[in-house]
Design a protein around this motif. Structure first.
Motif, PDB file in Angstrom:
ATOM      1  N   ILE A  84     -12.288  21.835   7.491  1.00  0.00           N
ATOM      2  CA  ILE A  84     -11.718  20.815   8.162  1.00  0.00           C
ATOM      3  C   ILE A  84     -11.860  19.563   7.406  1.00  0.00           C
ATOM      4  N   ASN A  85     -13.015  19.201   6.658  1.00  0.00           N
ATOM      5  CA  ASN A  85     -12.862  17.977   5.820  1.00  0.00           C
ATOM      6  C   ASN A  85     -12.125  18.310   4.582  1.00  0.00           C
ATOM      7  N   LEU A  86     -10.590  17.795   4.560  1.00  0.00           N
ATOM      8  CA  LEU A  86      -9.903  17.961   3.535  1.00  0.00           C
ATOM      9  C   LEU A  86      -9.181  16.878   2.936  1.00  0.00           C
ATOM     10  N   PRO A  87      -8.793  16.441   1.733  1.00  0.00           N
ATOM     11  CA  PRO A  87      -8.300  15.407   1.455  1.00  0.00           C
ATOM     12  C   PRO A  87      -6.645  15.471   1.910  1.00  0.00           C
ATOM     13  N   ARG A  88      -6.106  14.391   2.263  1.00  0.00           N
ATOM     14  CA  ARG A  88      -4.835  14.069   2.414  1.00  0.00           C
ATOM     15  C   ARG A  88      -4.247  14.254   3.890  1.00  0.00           C
ATOM     16  N   LEU A  89      -4.903  15.453   4.543  1.00  0.00           N
ATOM     17  CA  LEU A  89      -4.874  15.969   5.785  1.00  0.00           C
ATOM     18  C   LEU A  89      -5.816  16.935   6.162  1.00  0.00           C
ATOM     19  N   ASN A  90      -6.554  16.597   7.322  1.00  0.00           N
ATOM     20  CA  ASN A  90      -7.675  17.328   7.689  1.00  0.00           C
ATOM     21  C   ASN A  90      -7.424  18.720   8.353  1.00  0.00           C
ATOM     22  N   GLY A  91      -8.362  19.411   8.585  1.00  0.00           N
ATOM     23  CA  GLY A  91      -8.007  20.880   9.072  1.00  0.00           C
ATOM     24  C   GLY A  91      -7.568  20.763  10.674  1.00  0.00           C
ATOM     25  N   PHE A  92      -8.072  19.789  11.349  1.00  0.00           N
ATOM     26  CA  PHE A  92      -7.765  19.808  12.763  1.00  0.00           C
ATOM     27  C   PHE A  92      -6.115  19.298  12.893  1.00  0.00           C
ATOM     28  N   GLN A  93      -5.768  18.521  11.990  1.00  0.00           N
ATOM     29  CA  GLN A  93      -4.257  18.189  12.023  1.00  0.00           C
ATOM     30  C   GLN A  93      -3.376  19.284  11.474  1.00  0.00           C
ATOM     31  N   ILE A  94      -3.718  20.063  10.430  1.00  0.00           N
ATOM     32  CA  ILE A  94      -3.111  21.177  10.014  1.00  0.00           C
ATOM     33  C   ILE A  94      -2.944  22.123  10.950  1.00  0.00           C
ATOM     34  N   CYS A  95      -4.086  22.436  11.655  1.00  0.00           N
ATOM     35  CA  CYS A  95      -4.341  23.574  12.752  1.00  0.00           C
ATOM     36  C   CYS A  95      -3.266  23.293  13.780  1.00  0.00           C
ATOM     37  N   GLN A  96      -3.370  21.895  14.334  1.00  0.00           N
ATOM     38  CA  GLN A  96      -2.270  21.718  15.370  1.00  0.00           C
ATOM     39  C   GLN A  96      -0.930  21.820  15.124  1.00  0.00           C
ATOM     40  N   GLN A  97      -0.614  21.338  13.901  1.00  0.00           N
ATOM     41  CA  GLN A  97       0.710  21.117  13.348  1.00  0.00           C
ATOM     42  C   GLN A  97       1.448  22.859  13.368  1.00  0.00           C
TER      43      GLN A  97
END
Length: 224
Positions: free
Chosen positions: A52-65
């Motif tokens: 979840i805690n990722l640089p540039r784009l977090n895991g929540f945002q990636i998962c949603q997209q």
């Protein structure tokens, strides 16, 4: 199974990747959110494991997209966030499972298998059947009309892929990627293995329907 791991902790990333590769999986890695999302959009993965805690784009945002574009894409979140509201947020974004760090690699593997079986309905599908051709995926015993057949490992992998997809067509590029990832040999190699499959499953049965079909310009399929 082809798995994408998105994790910025290089030690954790290395441990997961090496462990899963030893289990026979094809692994791609990303160390930040943008890189991970780009790979997920450009390539096809059977399953994605992400922090979840990722640089540039977090895991929540990636998962949603990802879920917006591919709702059935299986995703496991791995994180040190152990609060209930974090878990609920992960599931609300579309995560299929949520694993708290630190965890045993064997548990991650068990969750991968469980999610794979759940998403692709393969639980208990140990016997693949196309017409009178059967493949036991536990023992890799192959039979047609009750007669035992023997195939070399690479043609057997190809046959398993075609049986899983049957009656749909599997493209040449998909078969080559499954076998050789990003470094396929000459174009004749796949054709040679397909020929070997035909010689074993169709040629000895002249009075039965030929199961392996070539779809010119596309790929191959198994059907009655």
């Amino acid at each position: 199974m082809k798995i994408l791991i998105i994790e910025d902790d290089l030690d954790i990333l290395k441990n997961i990747a090496e462990y899963l590769e030893l289990q026979g999986y094809i692994i791609d890695i990303a160390t930040d959110g943008i890189q991970g999302q780009t790979l997920a959009e450009k390539q096809s993965y059977d399953l994605i494991v992400m922090d979840i805690n990722l640089p540039r784009l977090n895991g929540f945002q990636i998962c949603q997209q990802i879920k917006r574009v591919s709702p059935r894409q299986p995703i496991i979140m791995i994180t040190a966030r152990d609060q209930l509201h974090d878990k609920l947020q992960g599931f609300s974004m579309g995560a299929d499972d949520y694993l708290i760090k630190p965890f045993a690699l064997a548990e991650l593997h068990a969750r991968i298998l469980a999610l794979w079986n759940r998403c692709y309905n393969l639980a208990g599908q140990h016997i693949l059947t196309v017409a009178d051709l059967q493949l036991n995926r536990q023992t890799y015993e192959l039979t047609r009309q009750g007669k035992k057949l023997k195939l070399a490992p690479i043609p057997l992998m190809l046959l398993e892929t075609l049986m899983l997809a049957s009656p749909n067509v599997v493209s040449r590029s998909k078969l080559e990627e499954h076998l050789w990832q990003d470094s396929p040999p000459s174009s004749d190699s796949l054709r040679t293995h397909i020929h070997q499959i035909r010689q074993i499953i169709d040629k000895p049965f002249p009075h039965a329907t030929g199961l392996l079909q070539t779809i010119h310009g596309v790929g191959y399929k198994l059907c009655n």
